[in-house]
Design a protein around this motif. Structure first.
Motif, PDB file in Angstrom:
ATOM      1  N   LEU A  75       0.952  -1.090  -0.189  1.00  0.00           N
ATOM      2  CA  LEU A  75       0.478  -0.657  -0.462  1.00  0.00           C
ATOM      3  C   LEU A  75       0.577   1.278  -0.271  1.00  0.00           C
ATOM      4  O   LEU A  75       0.766   1.875  -1.181  1.00  0.00           O
ATOM      5  CB  LEU A  75      -0.614   0.587   1.219  1.00  0.00           C
ATOM      6  N   ILE A  76       1.604   1.150   0.707  1.00  0.00           N
ATOM      7  CA  ILE A  76       2.483   2.688   0.713  1.00  0.00           C
ATOM      8  C   ILE A  76       3.360   2.277  -0.195  1.00  0.00           C
ATOM      9  O   ILE A  76       4.049   3.756  -1.147  1.00  0.00           O
ATOM     10  CB  ILE A  76       3.864   2.074   2.203  1.00  0.00           C
ATOM     11  N   GLU A  77       3.682   1.584  -1.058  1.00  0.00           N
ATOM     12  CA  GLU A  77       4.465   1.799  -2.593  1.00  0.00           C
ATOM     13  C   GLU A  77       3.549   1.804  -3.413  1.00  0.00           C
ATOM     14  O   GLU A  77       4.367   2.641  -3.921  1.00  0.00           O
ATOM     15  CB  GLU A  77       5.257   0.110  -2.707  1.00  0.00           C
ATOM     16  N   ALA A  78       2.758   1.696  -3.347  1.00  0.00           N
ATOM     17  CA  ALA A  78       1.817   1.745  -4.180  1.00  0.00           C
ATOM     18  C   ALA A  78       0.838   3.173  -4.538  1.00  0.00           C
ATOM     19  O   ALA A  78       0.492   3.424  -5.599  1.00  0.00           O
ATOM     20  CB  ALA A  78       0.461   0.773  -4.530  1.00  0.00           C
ATOM     21  N   GLY A  79       0.965   4.243  -3.547  1.00  0.00           N
ATOM     22  CA  GLY A  79       0.025   4.848  -3.155  1.00  0.00           C
ATOM     23  C   GLY A  79       0.874   5.949  -2.978  1.00  0.00           C
ATOM     24  O   GLY A  79       2.001   5.991  -3.828  1.00  0.00           O
ATOM     25  N   GLN A  80       0.046   7.540  -3.291  1.00  0.00           N
ATOM     26  CA  GLN A  80       0.520   8.546  -4.046  1.00  0.00           C
ATOM     27  C   GLN A  80       0.438   9.416  -2.887  1.00  0.00           C
ATOM     28  O   GLN A  80      -1.213   9.456  -2.786  1.00  0.00           O
ATOM     29  CB  GLN A  80      -0.163   9.053  -5.503  1.00  0.00           C
ATOM     30  N   ARG A  81       1.097   9.753  -1.894  1.00  0.00           N
ATOM     31  CA  ARG A  81       1.058  10.792  -0.764  1.00  0.00           C
ATOM     32  C   ARG A  81       0.426  12.448  -1.033  1.00  0.00           C
ATOM     33  O   ARG A  81       1.089  12.894  -2.282  1.00  0.00           O
ATOM     34  CB  ARG A  81       2.316  11.460   0.024  1.00  0.00           C
ATOM     35  N   GLN A  82      -0.399  12.425  -1.143  1.00  0.00           N
ATOM     36  CA  GLN A  82      -1.350  14.094  -1.621  1.00  0.00           C
ATOM     37  C   GLN A  82      -1.336  15.054  -0.416  1.00  0.00           C
ATOM     38  O   GLN A  82      -2.371  14.786   0.322  1.00  0.00           O
ATOM     39  CB  GLN A  82      -2.885  13.618  -2.489  1.00  0.00           C
ATOM     40  N   GLU A  83      -1.344  16.307  -0.725  1.00  0.00           N
ATOM     41  CA  GLU A  83      -1.593  17.310   0.461  1.00  0.00           C
ATOM     42  C   GLU A  83      -2.441  17.815  -0.214  1.00  0.00           C
ATOM     43  O   GLU A  83      -2.425  18.720  -1.269  1.00  0.00           O
ATOM     44  CB  GLU A  83      -0.192  18.247   0.142  1.00  0.00           C
ATOM     45  N   LEU A  84      -3.937  17.913   0.315  1.00  0.00           N
ATOM     46  CA  LEU A  84      -5.215  18.952   0.225  1.00  0.00           C
ATOM     47  C   LEU A  84      -4.570  19.973   1.100  1.00  0.00           C
ATOM     48  O   LEU A  84      -4.244  19.973   1.964  1.00  0.00           O
ATOM     49  CB  LEU A  84      -5.763  18.345   0.278  1.00  0.00           C
ATOM     50  N   GLN A  85      -5.141  20.699  -0.138  1.00  0.00           N
ATOM     51  CA  GLN A  85      -5.225  22.437   1.005  1.00  0.00           C
ATOM     52  C   GLN A  85      -7.082  22.576   1.727  1.00  0.00           C
ATOM     53  O   GLN A  85      -7.228  21.940   0.349  1.00  0.00           O
ATOM     54  CB  GLN A  85      -5.575  23.725  -0.263  1.00  0.00           C
ATOM     55  N   PRO A  86      -7.227  23.646   1.948  1.00  0.00           N
ATOM     56  CA  PRO A  86      -8.448  24.021   2.094  1.00  0.00           C
ATOM     57  C   PRO A  86      -9.519  23.852   1.050  1.00  0.00           C
ATOM     58  O   PRO A  86      -8.704  24.457   0.622  1.00  0.00           O
ATOM     59  CB  PRO A  86      -8.743  25.038   3.702  1.00  0.00           C
ATOM     60  N   GLY A  87     -10.773  23.617   1.207  1.00  0.00           N
ATOM     61  CA  GLY A  87     -11.229  23.319   0.652  1.00  0.00           C
ATOM     62  C   GLY A  87     -11.673  23.115  -0.365  1.00  0.00           C
ATOM     63  O   GLY A  87     -12.177  22.573  -1.435  1.00  0.00           O
ATOM     64  N   GLN A  88     -10.397  22.306  -1.133  1.00  0.00           N
ATOM     65  CA  GLN A  88      -9.973  21.290  -2.040  1.00  0.00           C
ATOM     66  C   GLN A  88     -10.801  19.963  -2.072  1.00  0.00           C
ATOM     67  O   GLN A  88     -10.729  19.248  -1.172  1.00  0.00           O
ATOM     68  CB  GLN A  88      -8.682  20.822  -2.282  1.00  0.00           C
ATOM     69  N   VAL A  89     -11.631  19.747  -3.069  1.00  0.00           N
ATOM     70  CA  VAL A  89     -12.723  18.949  -3.398  1.00  0.00           C
ATOM     71  C   VAL A  89     -11.493  17.357  -3.613  1.00  0.00           C
ATOM     72  O   VAL A  89     -10.907  17.535  -4.800  1.00  0.00           O
ATOM     73  CB  VAL A  89     -13.254  19.154  -4.594  1.00  0.00           C
ATOM     74  N   LEU A  90     -11.289  16.029  -2.576  1.00  0.00           N
ATOM     75  CA  LEU A  90     -10.421  14.930  -3.019  1.00  0.00           C
ATOM     76  C   LEU A  90     -11.708  14.542  -3.821  1.00  0.00           C
ATOM     77  O   LEU A  90     -11.711  13.208  -4.915  1.00  0.00           O
ATOM     78  CB  LEU A  90     -10.551  14.704  -1.707  1.00  0.00           C
ATOM     79  N   ILE A  91     -13.613  13.896  -3.735  1.00  0.00           N
ATOM     80  CA  ILE A  91     -13.672  13.342  -4.079  1.00  0.00           C
ATOM     81  C   ILE A  91     -15.934  14.229  -4.198  1.00  0.00           C
ATOM     82  O   ILE A  91     -15.820  14.669  -3.779  1.00  0.00           O
ATOM     83  CB  ILE A  91     -14.764  11.676  -3.052  1.00  0.00           C
ATOM     84  N   ARG A  92     -15.895  14.270  -5.500  1.00  0.00           N
ATOM     85  CA  ARG A  92     -17.228  14.602  -6.031  1.00  0.00           C
ATOM     86  C   ARG A  92     -17.911  13.754  -6.155  1.00  0.00           C
ATOM     87  O   ARG A  92     -18.325  12.569  -6.688  1.00  0.00           O
ATOM     88  CB  ARG A  92     -16.699  15.344  -7.478  1.00  0.00           C
ATOM     89  N   GLU A  93     -18.795  13.765  -5.174  1.00  0.00           N
ATOM     90  CA  GLU A  93     -20.775  13.631  -5.546  1.00  0.00           C
ATOM     91  C   GLU A  93     -21.235  13.118  -6.899  1.00  0.00           C
ATOM     92  O   GLU A  93     -20.651  13.687  -7.964  1.00  0.00           O
ATOM     93  CB  GLU A  93     -21.713  14.419  -5.164  1.00  0.00           C
TER      94      GLU A  93
END
Length: 191
Positions: free
Chosen positions: A19-37
Protein backbone atom coordinates in the motif's frame (compact mmCIF):
# COMPACT_ATOMS: atom_id res chain seq x y z
CA UNK A 1 -10.72 5.05 17.11
CA UNK A 2 -9.27 5.36 13.63
CA UNK A 3 -11.14 3.23 11.14
CA UNK A 4 -8.05 2.53 9.05
CA UNK A 5 -6.96 0.20 11.87
CA UNK A 6 -9.72 -2.20 10.79
CA UNK A 7 -7.94 -2.56 7.45
CA UNK A 8 -4.37 -2.50 8.70
CA UNK A 9 -5.21 -4.90 11.54
CA UNK A 10 -6.28 -7.61 9.08
CA UNK A 11 -3.53 -7.05 6.52
CA UNK A 12 0.00 -8.35 6.96
CA UNK A 13 3.18 -6.27 7.03
CA UNK A 14 3.94 -7.10 3.37
CA UNK A 15 0.45 -5.90 2.41
CA UNK A 16 1.02 -2.59 4.18
CA UNK A 17 4.38 -2.29 2.41
CA UNK A 18 2.55 -2.71 -0.90
CA UNK A 19 0.00 0.00 0.00
CA UNK A 20 2.82 2.39 0.86
CA UNK A 21 4.71 1.59 -2.36
CA UNK A 22 1.59 1.78 -4.54
CA UNK A 23 0.10 4.85 -2.88
CA UNK A 24 0.74 8.48 -3.68
CA UNK A 25 1.03 10.94 -0.82
CA UNK A 26 -1.11 14.01 -1.60
CA UNK A 27 -1.43 17.29 0.27
CA UNK A 28 -4.83 18.98 0.12
CA UNK A 29 -5.50 22.65 0.75
CA UNK A 30 -8.60 23.87 2.62
CA UNK A 31 -11.66 23.68 0.35
CA UNK A 32 -9.99 21.36 -2.16
CA UNK A 33 -12.35 18.61 -3.34
CA UNK A 34 -11.00 15.07 -3.02
CA UNK A 35 -14.11 13.18 -4.16
CA UNK A 36 -17.03 14.74 -6.03
CA UNK A 37 -20.56 13.37 -5.66
CA UNK A 38 -21.71 11.54 -8.80
CA UNK A 39 -18.30 11.56 -10.51
CA UNK A 40 -16.13 8.45 -10.83
CA UNK A 41 -13.70 7.91 -7.99
CA UNK A 42 -10.36 6.51 -9.14
CA UNK A 43 -8.72 6.08 -5.72
CA UNK A 44 -9.18 4.85 -2.20
CA UNK A 45 -7.78 7.37 0.27
CA UNK A 46 -6.32 6.93 3.73
CA UNK A 47 -6.35 10.20 5.69
CA UNK A 48 -2.88 10.51 7.18
CA UNK A 49 -3.30 13.96 8.70
CA UNK A 50 -5.90 16.71 8.76
CA UNK A 51 -9.64 16.88 8.45
CA UNK A 52 -12.16 16.43 5.66
CA UNK A 53 -15.84 17.24 5.34
CA UNK A 54 -18.58 15.18 3.68
CA UNK A 55 -21.49 16.92 1.96
CA UNK A 56 -24.39 15.85 -0.27
CA UNK A 57 -26.16 18.00 -2.86
CA UNK A 58 -29.63 16.88 -1.72
CA UNK A 59 -29.00 18.58 1.64
CA UNK A 60 -27.84 21.87 0.07
CA UNK A 61 -24.22 20.81 0.47
CA UNK A 62 -24.51 20.99 4.26
CA UNK A 63 -21.87 18.91 6.06
CA UNK A 64 -23.13 15.50 7.09
CA UNK A 65 -19.84 14.23 8.52
CA UNK A 66 -16.33 15.26 9.44
CA UNK A 67 -13.47 12.86 8.83
CA UNK A 68 -10.11 12.94 10.57
CA UNK A 69 -6.76 11.22 10.58
CA UNK A 70 -7.17 7.48 10.19
CA UNK A 71 -10.38 7.50 8.17
CA UNK A 72 -10.77 5.66 4.85
CA UNK A 73 -12.52 7.36 1.91
CA UNK A 74 -13.62 6.02 -1.48
CA UNK A 75 -13.92 2.40 -0.45
CA UNK A 76 -17.67 2.18 -1.12
CA UNK A 77 -17.23 3.17 -4.78
CA UNK A 78 -14.36 0.71 -5.02
CA UNK A 79 -16.53 -2.13 -3.74
CA UNK A 80 -19.72 -1.48 -5.73
CA UNK A 81 -18.32 0.46 -8.75
CA UNK A 82 -20.97 3.15 -8.26
CA UNK A 83 -20.21 6.87 -8.33
CA UNK A 84 -19.70 8.44 -4.91
CA UNK A 85 -22.87 9.42 -3.07
CA UNK A 86 -21.22 12.44 -1.44
CA UNK A 87 -18.56 15.08 -1.95
CA UNK A 88 -15.47 14.99 0.27
CA UNK A 89 -13.33 18.10 0.62
CA UNK A 90 -10.55 19.34 2.88
CA UNK A 91 -11.49 21.43 5.92
CA UNK A 92 -7.84 22.21 6.60
CA UNK A 93 -4.48 21.38 5.11
CA UNK A 94 -4.59 17.60 4.98
CA UNK A 95 -2.44 14.72 3.79
CA UNK A 96 -3.85 11.55 2.25
CA UNK A 97 -2.43 8.38 0.77
CA UNK A 98 -4.14 7.83 -2.59
CA UNK A 99 -4.22 4.24 -3.80
CA UNK A 100 -5.23 3.78 -7.42
CA UNK A 101 -8.30 1.56 -7.79
CA UNK A 102 -6.93 0.20 -11.08
CA UNK A 103 -3.63 -0.75 -9.48
CA UNK A 104 -5.41 -2.18 -6.43
CA UNK A 105 -7.75 -4.31 -8.57
CA UNK A 106 -4.72 -5.67 -10.46
CA UNK A 107 -3.02 -6.57 -7.17
CA UNK A 108 -6.19 -8.24 -5.92
CA UNK A 109 -6.41 -10.35 -9.10
CA UNK A 110 -2.74 -11.36 -8.91
CA UNK A 111 -2.47 -12.09 -5.18
CA UNK A 112 -5.32 -14.21 -3.83
CA UNK A 113 -4.08 -14.11 -0.22
CA UNK A 114 -3.83 -10.32 -0.27
CA UNK A 115 -7.32 -10.22 -1.83
CA UNK A 116 -8.71 -12.43 0.91
CA UNK A 117 -7.27 -10.24 3.66
CA UNK A 118 -8.18 -6.98 1.92
CA UNK A 119 -11.81 -7.89 1.27
CA UNK A 120 -12.19 -9.22 4.82
CA UNK A 121 -10.80 -5.93 6.12
CA UNK A 122 -13.24 -3.94 3.97
CA UNK A 123 -16.13 -6.10 5.17
CA UNK A 124 -15.19 -5.43 8.81
CA UNK A 125 -14.80 -1.71 8.11
CA UNK A 126 -18.16 -1.41 6.34
CA UNK A 127 -19.87 -3.51 9.02
CA UNK A 128 -18.45 -1.19 11.66
CA UNK A 129 -19.71 1.85 9.77
CA UNK A 130 -23.20 0.36 9.50
CA UNK A 131 -23.25 -0.46 13.21
CA UNK A 132 -22.05 3.07 13.91
CA UNK A 133 -24.85 4.53 11.82
CA UNK A 134 -27.43 2.43 13.65
CA UNK A 135 -26.02 3.49 17.03
CA UNK A 136 -25.99 7.11 15.89
CA UNK A 137 -29.64 6.86 14.86
CA UNK A 138 -30.32 5.46 18.33
CA UNK A 139 -28.57 8.48 19.85
CA UNK A 140 -25.35 6.77 20.90
CA UNK A 141 -21.82 7.82 20.03
CA UNK A 142 -19.70 5.71 17.70
CA UNK A 143 -18.01 2.71 19.19
CA UNK A 144 -15.91 0.43 17.00
CA UNK A 145 -17.21 -2.92 18.28
CA UNK A 146 -20.68 -4.34 18.78
CA UNK A 147 -21.50 -6.90 21.45
CA UNK A 148 -19.40 -9.96 20.86
CA UNK A 149 -18.66 -13.11 22.73
CA UNK A 150 -15.33 -13.11 24.59
CA UNK A 151 -13.46 -14.89 21.78
CA UNK A 152 -14.76 -12.41 19.17
CA UNK A 153 -13.94 -9.43 21.38
CA UNK A 154 -10.37 -10.66 21.94
CA UNK A 155 -9.87 -11.14 18.19
CA UNK A 156 -11.22 -7.65 17.42
CA UNK A 157 -9.08 -6.07 20.15
CA UNK A 158 -5.96 -7.83 18.84
CA UNK A 159 -6.80 -6.70 15.29
CA UNK A 160 -7.35 -3.10 16.39
CA UNK A 161 -4.11 -3.08 18.38
CA UNK A 162 -2.09 -4.42 15.43
CA UNK A 163 -3.84 -1.99 13.09
CA UNK A 164 -2.84 0.92 15.33
CA UNK A 165 0.77 -0.22 15.35
CA UNK A 166 0.79 -0.57 11.56
CA UNK A 167 -0.84 2.87 11.12
CA UNK A 168 1.89 4.50 13.24
CA UNK A 169 4.50 2.58 11.25
CA UNK A 170 2.88 3.71 7.97
CA UNK A 171 2.89 7.35 9.08
CA UNK A 172 6.55 7.18 10.05
CA UNK A 173 7.49 5.62 6.71
CA UNK A 174 5.53 8.18 4.72
CA UNK A 175 6.77 11.22 6.59
CA UNK A 176 8.69 13.47 4.23
CA UNK A 177 11.41 15.09 6.34
CA UNK A 178 12.46 17.48 3.57
CA UNK A 179 9.10 19.20 3.17
CA UNK A 180 8.53 18.96 6.92
CA UNK A 181 4.67 19.18 6.98
CA UNK A 182 4.47 16.42 9.58
CA UNK A 183 7.25 17.48 11.92
CA UNK A 184 4.89 17.85 14.85
CA UNK A 185 2.40 15.18 13.70
CA UNK A 186 1.07 13.16 16.62
CA UNK A 187 0.87 9.54 15.47
CA UNK A 188 -0.87 8.27 18.61
CA UNK A 189 -3.32 5.64 17.34
CA UNK A 190 -5.49 5.64 20.45
CA UNK A 191 -7.74 8.52 19.29
Amino acid sequence: MKRVVFILGVLEDDDVDWLIEAGQRQELQPGQVLIREGEPCEHIYLILDGGLEVTVAALSAQPIAHLATGEVVGEMSFVDSQPPSATVSALETSIVLAISCTQLRHKLQQDIWFASRFYRALAILLSSRLRSTVKHLQGEHWRPVASLNDAGLDEINDMLSMGGIRFDWMLKRLRDVNSNPWEDLDVDSTD
